[in-house]
Write a protein that holds these residues in place. Sequence first.
Motif, PDB file in Angstrom:
ATOM      1  N   ALA A 197      55.302  57.319  55.888  1.00  0.00           N
ATOM      2  CA  ALA A 197      55.030  55.914  55.595  1.00  0.00           C
ATOM      3  C   ALA A 197      53.733  55.457  56.257  1.00  0.00           C
ATOM      4  O   ALA A 197      52.971  54.685  55.683  1.00  0.00           O
ATOM      5  CB  ALA A 197      56.194  55.046  56.075  1.00  0.00           C
ATOM      6  N   LEU A 198      53.475  55.959  57.471  1.00  0.00           N
ATOM      7  CA  LEU A 198      52.248  55.583  58.164  1.00  0.00           C
ATOM      8  C   LEU A 198      51.023  56.090  57.403  1.00  0.00           C
ATOM      9  O   LEU A 198      50.039  55.368  57.240  1.00  0.00           O
ATOM     10  CB  LEU A 198      52.254  56.136  59.588  1.00  0.00           C
ATOM     11  N   ARG A 199      51.088  57.322  56.923  1.00  0.00           N
ATOM     12  CA  ARG A 199      49.965  57.855  56.142  1.00  0.00           C
ATOM     13  C   ARG A 199      49.755  57.046  54.870  1.00  0.00           C
ATOM     14  O   ARG A 199      48.621  56.780  54.452  1.00  0.00           O
ATOM     15  CB  ARG A 199      50.231  59.318  55.795  1.00  0.00           C
ATOM     16  N   THR A 200      50.852  56.607  54.260  1.00  0.00           N
ATOM     17  CA  THR A 200      50.735  55.807  53.038  1.00  0.00           C
ATOM     18  C   THR A 200      50.109  54.454  53.331  1.00  0.00           C
ATOM     19  O   THR A 200      49.228  53.982  52.598  1.00  0.00           O
ATOM     20  CB  THR A 200      52.124  55.609  52.405  1.00  0.00           C
ATOM     21  N   LYS A 201      50.548  53.815  54.405  1.00  0.00           N
ATOM     22  CA  LYS A 201      50.033  52.496  54.743  1.00  0.00           C
ATOM     23  C   LYS A 201      48.560  52.532  55.150  1.00  0.00           C
ATOM     24  O   LYS A 201      47.849  51.549  54.977  1.00  0.00           O
ATOM     25  CB  LYS A 201      50.859  51.886  55.888  1.00  0.00           C
ATOM     26  N   MET A 202      48.117  53.657  55.710  1.00  0.00           N
ATOM     27  CA  MET A 202      46.730  53.749  56.148  1.00  0.00           C
ATOM     28  C   MET A 202      45.775  54.064  55.004  1.00  0.00           C
ATOM     29  O   MET A 202      44.583  54.265  55.231  1.00  0.00           O
ATOM     30  CB  MET A 202      46.595  54.805  57.250  1.00  0.00           C
ATOM     31  N   ARG A 203      46.303  54.127  53.778  1.00  0.00           N
ATOM     32  CA  ARG A 203      45.465  54.312  52.595  1.00  0.00           C
ATOM     33  C   ARG A 203      45.658  53.110  51.672  1.00  0.00           C
ATOM     34  O   ARG A 203      46.432  53.159  50.711  1.00  0.00           O
ATOM     35  CB  ARG A 203      45.822  55.607  51.863  1.00  0.00           C
ATOM     36  N   PRO A 204      44.996  52.001  51.961  1.00  0.00           N
ATOM     37  CA  PRO A 204      45.203  50.790  51.150  1.00  0.00           C
ATOM     38  C   PRO A 204      44.722  50.990  49.718  1.00  0.00           C
ATOM     39  O   PRO A 204      43.712  51.651  49.471  1.00  0.00           O
ATOM     40  CB  PRO A 204      44.355  49.741  51.876  1.00  0.00           C
ATOM     41  N   ARG A 205      45.468  50.403  48.780  1.00  0.00           N
ATOM     42  CA  ARG A 205      45.106  50.466  47.364  1.00  0.00           C
ATOM     43  C   ARG A 205      44.360  49.183  47.000  1.00  0.00           C
ATOM     44  O   ARG A 205      44.963  48.122  46.918  1.00  0.00           O
ATOM     45  CB  ARG A 205      46.361  50.653  46.514  1.00  0.00           C
ATOM     46  N   LEU A 206      43.065  49.337  46.801  1.00  0.00           N
ATOM     47  CA  LEU A 206      42.207  48.181  46.553  1.00  0.00           C
ATOM     48  C   LEU A 206      41.923  47.963  45.077  1.00  0.00           C
ATOM     49  O   LEU A 206      41.179  47.041  44.726  1.00  0.00           O
ATOM     50  CB  LEU A 206      40.881  48.353  47.303  1.00  0.00           C
ATOM     51  N   ASP A 207      42.495  48.807  44.204  1.00  0.00           N
ATOM     52  CA  ASP A 207      42.212  48.721  42.773  1.00  0.00           C
ATOM     53  C   ASP A 207      43.387  48.166  41.972  1.00  0.00           C
ATOM     54  O   ASP A 207      43.430  48.312  40.750  1.00  0.00           O
ATOM     55  CB  ASP A 207      41.835  50.099  42.227  1.00  0.00           C
ATOM     56  N   GLY A 209      44.518  44.822  42.189  1.00  0.00           N
ATOM     57  CA  GLY A 209      44.534  43.368  42.271  1.00  0.00           C
ATOM     58  C   GLY A 209      44.362  42.866  43.690  1.00  0.00           C
ATOM     59  O   GLY A 209      44.587  43.582  44.671  1.00  0.00           O
ATOM     60  N   ALA A 210      43.972  41.586  43.788  1.00  0.00           N
ATOM     61  CA  ALA A 210      43.682  40.992  45.096  1.00  0.00           C
ATOM     62  C   ALA A 210      44.927  40.913  45.971  1.00  0.00           C
ATOM     63  O   ALA A 210      44.861  41.146  47.177  1.00  0.00           O
ATOM     64  CB  ALA A 210      43.079  39.608  44.911  1.00  0.00           C
ATOM     65  N   TYR A 211      46.063  40.576  45.359  1.00  0.00           N
ATOM     66  CA  TYR A 211      47.285  40.430  46.154  1.00  0.00           C
ATOM     67  C   TYR A 211      47.651  41.745  46.833  1.00  0.00           C
ATOM     68  O   TYR A 211      47.889  41.782  48.047  1.00  0.00           O
ATOM     69  CB  TYR A 211      48.431  39.954  45.273  1.00  0.00           C
ATOM     70  N   ARG A 212      47.685  42.824  46.065  1.00  0.00           N
ATOM     71  CA  ARG A 212      48.067  44.113  46.639  1.00  0.00           C
ATOM     72  C   ARG A 212      47.035  44.587  47.662  1.00  0.00           C
ATOM     73  O   ARG A 212      47.380  45.166  48.703  1.00  0.00           O
ATOM     74  CB  ARG A 212      48.214  45.152  45.524  1.00  0.00           C
ATOM     75  N   ALA A 213      45.763  44.326  47.398  1.00  0.00           N
ATOM     76  CA  ALA A 213      44.719  44.744  48.333  1.00  0.00           C
ATOM     77  C   ALA A 213      44.878  44.053  49.682  1.00  0.00           C
ATOM     78  O   ALA A 213      44.815  44.700  50.740  1.00  0.00           O
ATOM     79  CB  ALA A 213      43.347  44.444  47.733  1.00  0.00           C
ATOM     80  N   HIS A 214      45.101  42.741  49.654  1.00  0.00           N
ATOM     81  CA  HIS A 214      45.252  42.017  50.921  1.00  0.00           C
ATOM     82  C   HIS A 214      46.554  42.385  51.626  1.00  0.00           C
ATOM     83  O   HIS A 214      46.592  42.412  52.868  1.00  0.00           O
ATOM     84  CB  HIS A 214      45.178  40.511  50.671  1.00  0.00           C
ATOM     85  N   THR A 391      48.461  35.635  50.948  1.00  0.00           N
ATOM     86  CA  THR A 391      49.465  36.381  50.173  1.00  0.00           C
ATOM     87  C   THR A 391      50.753  35.575  50.020  1.00  0.00           C
ATOM     88  O   THR A 391      51.415  35.645  48.978  1.00  0.00           O
ATOM     89  CB  THR A 391      49.763  37.737  50.836  1.00  0.00           C
ATOM     90  N   TRP A 392      51.114  34.800  51.038  1.00  0.00           N
ATOM     91  CA  TRP A 392      52.310  33.950  50.908  1.00  0.00           C
ATOM     92  C   TRP A 392      52.081  32.898  49.835  1.00  0.00           C
ATOM     93  O   TRP A 392      52.952  32.660  48.988  1.00  0.00           O
ATOM     94  CB  TRP A 392      52.608  33.273  52.249  1.00  0.00           C
ATOM     95  N   TRP A 393      50.908  32.252  49.872  1.00  0.00           N
ATOM     96  CA  TRP A 393      50.607  31.234  48.856  1.00  0.00           C
ATOM     97  C   TRP A 393      50.574  31.857  47.461  1.00  0.00           C
ATOM     98  O   TRP A 393      51.108  31.294  46.514  1.00  0.00           O
ATOM     99  CB  TRP A 393      49.259  30.584  49.161  1.00  0.00           C
ATOM    100  N   TRP A 394      49.972  33.013  47.288  1.00  0.00           N
ATOM    101  CA  TRP A 394      49.859  33.669  45.979  1.00  0.00           C
ATOM    102  C   TRP A 394      51.250  34.023  45.447  1.00  0.00           C
ATOM    103  O   TRP A 394      51.540  33.827  44.261  1.00  0.00           O
ATOM    104  CB  TRP A 394      49.004  34.924  46.112  1.00  0.00           C
ATOM    105  N   ARG A 395      52.086  34.554  46.338  1.00  0.00           N
ATOM    106  CA  ARG A 395      53.432  34.945  45.912  1.00  0.00           C
ATOM    107  C   ARG A 395      54.262  33.728  45.528  1.00  0.00           C
ATOM    108  O   ARG A 395      54.991  33.757  44.530  1.00  0.00           O
ATOM    109  CB  ARG A 395      54.118  35.722  47.041  1.00  0.00           C
ATOM    110  N   ARG A 396      54.169  32.631  46.295  1.00  0.00           N
ATOM    111  CA  ARG A 396      54.902  31.415  45.964  1.00  0.00           C
ATOM    112  C   ARG A 396      54.436  30.847  44.631  1.00  0.00           C
ATOM    113  O   ARG A 396      55.254  30.399  43.825  1.00  0.00           O
ATOM    114  CB  ARG A 396      54.697  30.370  47.075  1.00  0.00           C
ATOM    115  N   ARG A 397      53.146  30.888  44.395  1.00  0.00           N
ATOM    116  CA  ARG A 397      52.634  30.379  43.126  1.00  0.00           C
ATOM    117  C   ARG A 397      53.152  31.207  41.955  1.00  0.00           C
ATOM    118  O   ARG A 397      53.525  30.666  40.905  1.00  0.00           O
ATOM    119  CB  ARG A 397      51.099  30.403  43.143  1.00  0.00           C
ATOM    120  N   ARG A 398      53.211  32.518  42.136  1.00  0.00           N
ATOM    121  CA  ARG A 398      53.711  33.391  41.064  1.00  0.00           C
ATOM    122  C   ARG A 398      55.187  33.138  40.797  1.00  0.00           C
ATOM    123  O   ARG A 398      55.624  33.126  39.635  1.00  0.00           O
ATOM    124  CB  ARG A 398      53.488  34.852  41.458  1.00  0.00           C
TER     125      ARG A 398
END
Length: 422
Positions: A197-207, A209-214, A391-398
Motif C-alpha cells: 500500500a505504501l508503494r502504491t500511495k507513493m505513486r500518485p496518479r495525476l492523469d 482528474g484534479a480530485y484524484r490527483a489532489h 477535495t472535501w468541497w469537491w466531493r460534497r458538490r458532487r
Amino acid sequence: MGRRGRNRRAARAGSATRRWSAALHRWLGLLVAAVLVFQLASGTLLLYRPEIFALTHPELFAATAGTVAAGPAEALAALHRALPQFSTSYAASVEGVWQIWDADYHRAAYIDPGTGNLLGTAEPDGGFWGVLLNLHDCGLSCETYPGYVAALNVTVPGADELTWGGLVLGVLGLALLLLTLSGTVAWWPSMGRFLRALRTKMRPRLDRGAYRAHRDLHDVGAVLALPLIVVWAVTGAGYALPFVGDAWYAVTGGVAPEHSFTADAAPEGAPDIGPDAALAAARTVLPGQELVFVIPPGPDQDHYLVGFQDGVAPARYGGVRTFSESDVAVDPHTGRAALYDGGPGQPWPEWLWESGNYGVHFGYLVPWWARALWFAAGSVSVYLVGSGLWTWWWRRRRIRRAARPVPAPRRAAAAVEQVPAE
C-alpha cells in the motif's frame, strides 16, 4: 468460531475504526483549518528569519578581527558610553557580535567584539517578522510584538499564567496531533499489505482528474512530512500546556528538572562582581562550551544566568534568536556558580524536552541548508490543509449534484435515447 470468522470480525472492526478515524480527520480539519494554515505558514516563513535578518542588516554584523575581543562587561560599557539612555536586559553572542537587548525586549544594540564599537541598533522583532512571531509563538498575546491583541493576553480562569492566546496555540497543537493520528489510522492498511500500500500511495496518479490527483498528493505529502508534523504538534502544544510535558516524561521515563537558585544574603552596598566575572565563574562549571548569553540580575531574578551550548554554534545556527542547551546561575556578590539547567550528564528525555526542544522545533540545531527539510515539510503541511479543504468541497458538490432530482423533460429524453432501434 473458526479462523475465517475471527478474521472477518477483525476486518469489520478495523473497517469501522478507519471510518470513524476518517470522519474525525475530516471534521476536525474543517474546524481548525483557518487557524492552522496561518500557524503553519507563519512557522515556515520564520525558519529562515535569522539568515534573512543578517542579510538585510549587514552593517550590524560587520565584526572586525581583533587581538582582544570585548567581553560582555566591555560590550555593555561601550553601549552605555554610546547610548547612555539604553536600558539593557541581557547580552547574547550572535553572528560574531554582541547583541544587547533593551529592558522591554523591543530594541537591540550590536557591539563589535574586536573594537568595542557600536555597530548600530535595530528592532529584530518589529514589523512583518514581529507580527509573524506574535502569531506563531504567542497567539497574538505578546505585548512587546506588533499585532498584539490585549484580549488574548488575559489569563484563562483557573490556569496558572496561561493566556487565551497560549491556550489557542496549545489546543491547536493537540488538534494537529489528533489530525495526524486519525489520518494515519484512516489510511493504514493491514500489516501484511503495508509495504504494498505504501508503494502504491507513493505513486500518485495525476492523469485521472484534479480530485484524484489532489487526493493522492495529499497522501504522499502526509507520509513525507509526518515526522516533522508530529514534532511540531507535540512541542507546540507543550509550550503552552504543562501536562504535555508531564506526558512526555511519563512516556520516556524521564523526570522534569527543578530549576532553582537563590543568591546568598549580601551586606548592604556589596559590589556586583560584573558580567565578566560571572562568565568566568560560569565557565568553571561548564568549561569549553560556547557562550550564548549573559543575563544580569533584574527585578525577577536575583542572580546572573549564563547560557552555553556544546557542539552547536548559536551564532551560526541560532541566528538572531539564540537558545541555550545549558544554563549556569552565578551569585552576583560572591561569584558562587551552580548548574541551573542542562549539563553534560543530562538524560536524553530531559535534554530533548528542556534544551533541544526549541532547536528541534525550528531546525536551529542544524545549518541553514539542512533546514530546507523543515521548510519543505512546512510548505507541504500548508498544502495538506488546502488540498484537504478542496477535495472535501469537491466531493460534497458532487454528492449534492447526484442527489439533485432530474427534470421531467430530461428524464423523458433519456428514456427515448434508451429505446433500441428496430
